[in-house]
Write a protein that holds these residues in place. Structure first.
Motif, PDB file in Angstrom:
ATOM      1  N   ASN A 313       0.721  -1.295  -0.104  1.00  0.00           N
ATOM      2  CA  ASN A 313       0.103   0.025   0.112  1.00  0.00           C
ATOM      3  C   ASN A 313       0.845   1.363  -0.017  1.00  0.00           C
ATOM      4  N   GLN A 314       2.193   1.145   0.382  1.00  0.00           N
ATOM      5  CA  GLN A 314       2.517   2.243   0.780  1.00  0.00           C
ATOM      6  C   GLN A 314       3.136   2.582  -0.447  1.00  0.00           C
ATOM      7  N   TRP A 315       3.783   1.417  -1.410  1.00  0.00           N
ATOM      8  CA  TRP A 315       4.112   1.957  -2.910  1.00  0.00           C
ATOM      9  C   TRP A 315       3.299   2.156  -3.925  1.00  0.00           C
ATOM     10  N   ILE A 316       2.015   2.073  -3.272  1.00  0.00           N
ATOM     11  CA  ILE A 316       1.101   2.366  -4.594  1.00  0.00           C
ATOM     12  C   ILE A 316       0.921   3.504  -3.998  1.00  0.00           C
ATOM     13  N   GLU A 317       1.177   4.534  -2.974  1.00  0.00           N
ATOM     14  CA  GLU A 317       0.954   5.808  -2.515  1.00  0.00           C
ATOM     15  C   GLU A 317       1.623   6.359  -2.852  1.00  0.00           C
TER      16      GLU A 317
END
Length: 752
Positions: A313-317
């Motif tokens: 999720n942090q990577w997508i963000e």
């Protein structure tokens, strides 16, 4: 009407009889539970009295016998606790049975018989413990499959002894609540569809619910597929694939009564913590508890406990908020490349090189003698390299060296003793000082040995990206992305930071498993992977190593792959990697979630002509609203939320593109509305009004959805189309889009 009343009377009389039997069994179970509690308390008291004197001496010379005595009392107590848990589960099942004992009935006549048997079907079975007469069949039982598979007419089911054929002449459904028959109807396809349509028109529940009463024929086929080791489901948004997978788990556990498939043999991989909580009630409602649900990052954290890395999720963000378009492209390509089978080959070649090139094996001296030559050590290290993990080979070498040291220790002690005798200026007893010197010397030696027998995976991984010539030698014959230089440079920079990108954590996990292995999941026999389109080949390579004895249920939707374009070849790749004996790919292209109008609106964001069918539930067409100012925008959203509440909608999702956007919108609306942030770590059910980033909304559903910030700044690329598709398909009954400024070019044709 008279016939219906007569039938209603008979059905009520039957229900009374069933409730009476269930209540009698419940009373008996309560007595058993009370007796079990007394027995447990008594066993605890005996253990406390008989073993209290032994506890202080468990670590003494007598300790072994005291421990054996302690075990003698502990084992029966453990058995009694297990029995008590079984009774407690039975109590819970019977209480649910009394509330709603069954939901369906079929009248079935076996081919070699003349009389139709009434088969009542419920969430759990009810049986006479003495005569073994079955009053209610569990929905997972073989005979119950006919309710889902057939209408009136010829029918069959697969039993352990083979196929049983016959005829169904009645198919009936019931609504029983709190032990009272509300209504029943004799079902044909049209009536069943209408019943399902009415259920779908209700508000969304805070957590996912069971669907045993409305399972469709094609869904039932997937649930009961016990012949394939790999079951893959390509399901459109809202097709119920996650629910079907959970019902499949419950079915496999029911079948597992014979095959010994229990809760500790199953693991469910969820996309995030929020979704994990959303689905957490389904299996307990189906009577199955303690099935472990984990996030893929949980596995990485367990294997790499000292490495700090991004979550997906942090990577997508970071990806969708990246202000530099060229950097965003590199980030996408880096993930795609490092998680590919091509890079897996490079990692395999690197693993082959580690003992040959990258271990600094040194000559080992002890007592003034060379006891281990580095060339000999390397030769031993390379023996059986294909069959024995590197870590095990290194440990074996370490043990060989230490065994040699042990053999020479007496001779070394004599030398040290002579040395101490010649140097009397020390404050210790001579023998004690000699032992101390020996310990210090051995400790230093072990540290020297462990410089090459204990590996720093991260330091080794850095080697790959610090020497480009070496990288390209490893990559010979493997197709590389055209931006490989930029990927190497960016990775080299990231690896020197204190927080690794998600894709590098995957690579480290893969390297670690190939060097050290992981035995934590050896008991797992069934793995469910949800949102498979978010996984890359490297994920499945890791899963194959983690769960070597498992069968798989894989769920995905190629139209919901956020950062890349996917097609059905995704499942071919999964099948090749997991390499199971038998596999099947099912397609679920009917959406049960959204209305016709919402689904039709969503289709504009899918490339090509989507073969997705609606369940034909009518509703209001989605609309797009523009605000001239920031204040008007906030007031517009506020009015829409108030209207949704007035319409009776209990779950309302305000979907933003990124987490940054959700925080900003929350600050703007928090004084105007009772609104919450749907944080991934927050314990919550999806009721009330939530602001959530689109990538965390996958798999969830809301009565009403407001897609926020649909302007040209937020949504303008082909990747953004997928985000809009995901956001739109979260809505059950109502969908509207809002923006201020200039509308997204992806929506211009739809603007009113």
């Amino acid at each position: 009407m008279g016939i219906y009343q007569d039938e209603l009377y008979l059905e009520n009389e039957h229900l009374k009889r069933i409730l009476s039997i269930a209540e009698e069994q419940l009373s008996e179970a309560r007595r058993d539970s009370q007796e079990s509690e007394v027995s447990i308390l008594s066993a605890k008291e005996v253990m406390r009295e008989e073993t209290a004197h032994s506890l202080p001496s468990l670590y003494s010379a007598q300790g072994f016998y005291d421990l054996a005595a302690f075990s003698q009392y502990a084992a029966p107590l453990t058995d009694k606790l297990k029995e008590h848990e079984t009774v407690a589960n039975k109590l819970l099942t019977l209480e649910k049975t009394i509330y709603s004992p069954y939901f369906a009935r079929i009248d079935f006549k076996f081919d070699d018989e003349d009389i139709f048997e009434k088969v009542y079907i419920g969430h759990a079975s009810l049986m006479d413990s003495k005569s073994y007469e079955i009053y209610i069949y569990d929905w997972r039982s073989p005979i119950a499959s006919m309710f889902y598979r057939f209408g009136v007419g010829k029918a069959f089911y697969e039993a352990p002894a083979g196929r049983i054929t016959g005829e169904v002449n009645l198919k009936r459904q019931y609504e029983i609540s709190n032990g009272k028959l509300e209504y029943y109807f004799d079902a044909d396809v049209q009536i069943v569809d209408e019943f399902l349509r009415r259920m779908l028109s209700l508000n969304a529940s805070p957590t996912m619910k069971t669907i045993v009463e409305t399972i469709q024929k094609d869904q039932d086929i997937i649930i009961r597929d016990a012949s394939n080791d790999l079951v893959m489901v390509q399901g459109a948004a809202g097709s119920g694939k996650t629910s079907i997978a959970l019902h499949r788990v419950a079915y496999l556990m029911y079948q597992g009564l014979a095959a010994k498939l229990s809760a500790n043999n199953i693991v469910i991989l969820s996309p995030n913590t929020l979704f994990k909580k959303y689905i957490s009630n389904v299996l307990p409602e189906l009577g199955e508890r303690n099935v472990d649900s984990i996030i893929f990052e949980d596995v990485c954290y367990k294997i790499l406990p000292h490495v700090h890395f991004q979550t997906r999720n942090q990577w997508i963000e970071n990806l969708i908020t990246c202000p530099d378009q060229s950097l965003e492209i590199i980030m996408r390509r880096s993930m795609e490349f490092k998680a590919s089978q091509g890079f897996t080959q490079i990692l395999g070649r690197f693993l082959h090189d580690i003992p040959r090139k990258w271990l600094k094996i040194s000559d080992i001296y002890y007592n003034g003698k060379l006891i281990a030559n580095r060339q000999q050590l390397k030769s031993k290290l390379l023996v059986n390299e294909k069959s024995i993990l590197l870590d095990q080979r290194l440990k074996k070498i370490e043990q060989i060296i230490l065994n040699t040291v042990h053999e020479l220790r007496k001779e070394r002690i004599k030398k040290l003793d002579a040395f101490v005798l010649a140097h009397t200026n020390h404050p210790f007893d001579r023998e004690e000082f000699v032992r101390l010197l020996s310990i210090i010397e051995t400790t230093v030696l072990i540290k020297e040995i462990r410089k090459f027998t204990c590996l720093d995976i991260l330091a080794l991984y850095r080697i790959l990206f610090s020497n480009k010539d070496y990288f390209y030698r490893l990559a010979k014959g493997i197709a590389l992305p055209d931006c490989i230089e930029a990927i190497i440079d960016l990775t080299h920079e990231n690896l020197n930071g204190d927080h690794l990108p998600y894709e590098d954590a995957l690579c480290l996990t893969y390297l670690h498993l190939n060097i050290y292995n992981c035995n934590d999941y050896q008991l797992i026999k069934q793995v469910v992977v949800d949102e498979a389109q978010d996984y890359y080949p490297l994920h499945f390579e890791i899963l194959k190593m983690l769960f070597p004895k498992a069968r798989y249920t894989i769920l995905g939707d190629i139209n919901q792959a956020i950062e890349r374009q996917e097609d059905l070849s995704l499942y071919d790749g999964i099948s090749k990697i997991l390499c199971q004996n038998n596999s099947a790919l099912y397609t679920m292209n009917k959406s049960f979630r959204s209305t016709n109008e919402i689904l039709a609106f969503s289709h504009q964001f899918i490339l090509g002509s989507p073969d997705i069918k609606s369940f034909s539930r009518e509703g209001e067409a989605p609309a797009i609203y523009q605000a001239a100012t920031a204040l008007e925008y906030e007031e517009m959203l506020t009015r829409e939320v108030v209207k949704c509440r007035r319409l009776g909608y209990q779950s309302i999702g305000l979907i933003c593109k990124s987490d940054q956007d959700t925080l900003y919108l929350f600050e703007r609306l928090m004084d105007k509305l009772d609104v919450k942030l749907a944080a991934s770590e927050g314990a919550m059910g999806l009721r009330n009004t939530f602001i959530i980033p689109v990538y965390m909304a996958k798999g969830l559903e809301f009565d009403a959805v407001l897609i926020c910030d649909t302007d040209e700044k937020h949504y303008h690329t082909k990747e953004d189309k997928k985000l809009l598709y995901i956001a739109c398909t979260r809505a059950l009954h109502r969908l509207n889009l809002f923006y201020e400024g200039t509308i997204s070019p992806l929506l211009k044709d739809k603007e009113e």
